[in-house]
Motif scaffolding. Structure first.
Motif, short mmCIF file in Angstrom:
data_model
loop_
_atom_site.label_atom_id
_atom_site.label_comp_id
_atom_site.label_asym_id
_atom_site.label_seq_id
_atom_site.Cartn_x
_atom_site.Cartn_y
_atom_site.Cartn_z
N UNK A 1 11.91 0.46 -1.43
CA UNK A 1 10.80 1.35 -1.73
C UNK A 1 10.11 0.89 -3.00
N UNK A 2 8.80 1.13 -3.05
CA UNK A 2 8.01 0.75 -4.22
C UNK A 2 6.88 1.75 -4.38
N UNK A 3 6.36 1.85 -5.60
CA UNK A 3 5.27 2.78 -5.86
C UNK A 3 3.95 2.21 -5.35
N UNK A 4 3.01 3.07 -4.95
CA UNK A 4 1.70 2.59 -4.52
C UNK A 4 1.01 1.75 -5.60
N UNK A 5 1.19 2.12 -6.86
CA UNK A 5 0.54 1.37 -7.94
C UNK A 5 1.10 -0.05 -8.03
N UNK A 6 2.42 -0.19 -7.89
CA UNK A 6 3.02 -1.53 -7.94
C UNK A 6 2.53 -2.38 -6.78
N UNK A 7 2.46 -1.78 -5.59
CA UNK A 7 2.02 -2.53 -4.41
C UNK A 7 0.56 -2.95 -4.54
N UNK A 8 -0.24 -2.11 -5.16
CA UNK A 8 -1.65 -2.46 -5.34
C UNK A 8 -1.79 -3.60 -6.35
N UNK A 9 -0.95 -3.58 -7.37
CA UNK A 9 -1.04 -4.60 -8.42
C UNK A 9 -0.44 -5.94 -7.98
N UNK A 10 0.72 -5.90 -7.35
CA UNK A 10 1.45 -7.13 -7.02
C UNK A 10 1.39 -7.50 -5.54
N UNK A 11 0.77 -6.65 -4.73
CA UNK A 11 0.71 -6.92 -3.31
C UNK A 11 1.94 -6.41 -2.58
N UNK A 12 1.84 -6.32 -1.26
CA UNK A 12 2.94 -5.83 -0.44
C UNK A 12 3.73 -7.02 0.09
N UNK A 13 5.00 -7.15 -0.25
CA UNK A 13 5.80 -8.27 0.27
C UNK A 13 5.86 -8.23 1.80
N UNK A 14 5.69 -9.38 2.40
CA UNK A 14 5.73 -9.45 3.87
C UNK A 14 7.12 -9.84 4.38
N UNK A 15 7.90 -10.52 3.54
CA UNK A 15 9.26 -10.91 3.91
C UNK A 15 10.18 -10.65 2.73
N UNK A 16 11.49 -10.45 2.99
CA UNK A 16 12.43 -10.23 1.88
C UNK A 16 12.48 -11.39 0.89
N UNK A 17 12.24 -12.62 1.37
CA UNK A 17 12.29 -13.77 0.47
C UNK A 17 11.28 -13.64 -0.67
N UNK A 18 10.18 -12.95 -0.42
CA UNK A 18 9.16 -12.79 -1.46
C UNK A 18 9.67 -11.94 -2.63
N UNK A 19 10.76 -11.17 -2.41
CA UNK A 19 11.30 -10.35 -3.49
C UNK A 19 11.90 -11.18 -4.62
N UNK A 20 12.22 -12.45 -4.34
CA UNK A 20 12.78 -13.31 -5.37
C UNK A 20 11.83 -13.48 -6.55
N UNK A 21 10.52 -13.39 -6.28
CA UNK A 21 9.52 -13.53 -7.35
C UNK A 21 8.74 -12.24 -7.54
N UNK A 22 9.36 -11.13 -7.17
CA UNK A 22 8.68 -9.83 -7.23
C UNK A 22 9.40 -8.93 -8.23
N UNK A 23 8.70 -8.07 -8.96
CA UNK A 23 9.41 -7.15 -9.87
C UNK A 23 10.36 -6.24 -9.09
N UNK A 24 11.62 -6.21 -9.51
CA UNK A 24 12.63 -5.42 -8.79
C UNK A 24 13.49 -4.62 -9.76
#
Length: 300
Positions: A160-183
């Motif tokens: 789960x992520x906040x709408x503001x975070x998704x708007x700023x950083x984009x919506x990850x399309x695959x789990x692998x993208x989480x490696x470079x995503x704020x978590x």
């Protein structure tokens, strides 16, 4: 005998003395007298810990069995096998206790005034025998075949992520993208490392990431995710209210692993104390109702 077993379980004579509320000198003398009585050394005392000798290991195993039989006979004499009375020890994960179990316990206690409950909240699975626990709520697959389990529900593992975070950083399309995503990572024995399922093959894989924030409770992870610190992986009931309020959104739903089971477990017993039977009969349908809206695999 009881003092020796307590010393082994607590790891030191002084800790056992505190637990049993006796002077250390008294406990030490009794353990020494026991060794004199049986004619062999049972404990090796070092500066750091207690260690059992081979004879001590065998003696403590037998002593535990004898003490359990004595305890059972005392509870029979006190009426625990004929009437709902006495203490129940219940252990459950912290967040499950707060959100689902505690309301059930308070209702139960109002119905049975002669029953007392000790609620132990821990995200680590404790040994029911060693901890003298009557019943536990366990999340995840059960490995101990010596336990009697009753399924009360399932829970999805969600990101789960906040709408503001998704708007700023984009919506990850695959789990692998989480490696470079704020978590935000909840350090959990049943959620770490982050696991996902390949929707095409069904294979399970993990994703390694360097968390912006590492926390030790799911409510802290949810709060940080709401504040936009990062996406977080938790059990769905940890963020259900926030998702319903629009403060968080589920992402990567197509990659979720199978929902994990939630069970009420207890030790197998020839004759079950009435207090335990009453609690199981009361809590099972209540917990099933509380978890009924969870564990449904989304259509994506």
């Amino acid at each position: 005998m009881a003092m020796l077993v307590s010393s082994v379980e607590e790891g030191s004579l002084s800790a056992a003395a505190r637990k049993m509320r006796v002077p250390v000198a008294t406990l030490t003398r009794n353990v020494n007298d026991l060794e004199t009585l049986v004619g062999t050394k049972l404990l090796v005392r070092t500066t750091r810990k207690l260690e059992l000798t081979d004879a001590g290991t065998a003696y403590v195993a037998s002593a535990r069995h004898i003490l359990e039989q004595v305890d059972e006979q005392e509870r029979r004499a006190a009426g625990e096998f004929t009437a709902p009375r006495g203490e129940l020890v219940v252990t459950t994960p912290v967040q499950v206790a707060r959100l689902r179990v505690l309301p059930v316990i308070t209702q139960f206690l109002s119905l049975y005034p002669e029953i007392r409950i000790k609620l132990v909240q821990s995200d680590r699975n404790v040994d029911l025998v060693d901890s003298h626990t009557d019943v536990a709520i366990r999340i995840g697959r059960l490995r101990d075949s010596g336990l009697v389990a009753t399924r009360v529900g399932t829970l999805r593992v969600v990101v789960a992520a906040s709408p503001a975070l998704l708007e700023t950083h984009g919506v990850p399309k695959t789990p692998e993208e989480l490696s470079d995503y704020p978590c935000v990572v909840f350090d959990s024995p049943y959620l770490s490392p982050w696991r996902f399922r390949n929707p095409a093959t069904g294979d399970i894989f993990t994703v390694a990431d360097v968390p912006r924030l590492l926390v030790s409770s799911p409510d802290a992870a949810a709060d940080a995710a709401i504040d936009g610190v990062g996406a977080t992986l938790v059990l769905e009931h940890d963020v259900a209210d926030a998702v319903n309020a629009g403060k968080l959104q589920f992402i990567l739903q197509a990659f979720e692993v199978e929902p994990i089971p939630v069970n009420l477990v207890h030790l197998s017993q020839n004759i079950m104390p009435v207090k335990l039977r009453r609690f199981l009969d009361f809590a099972t349908p209540k917990l099933r109702a509380a978890l009924a809206d969870f564990g449904r695999i989304p259509s994506v």
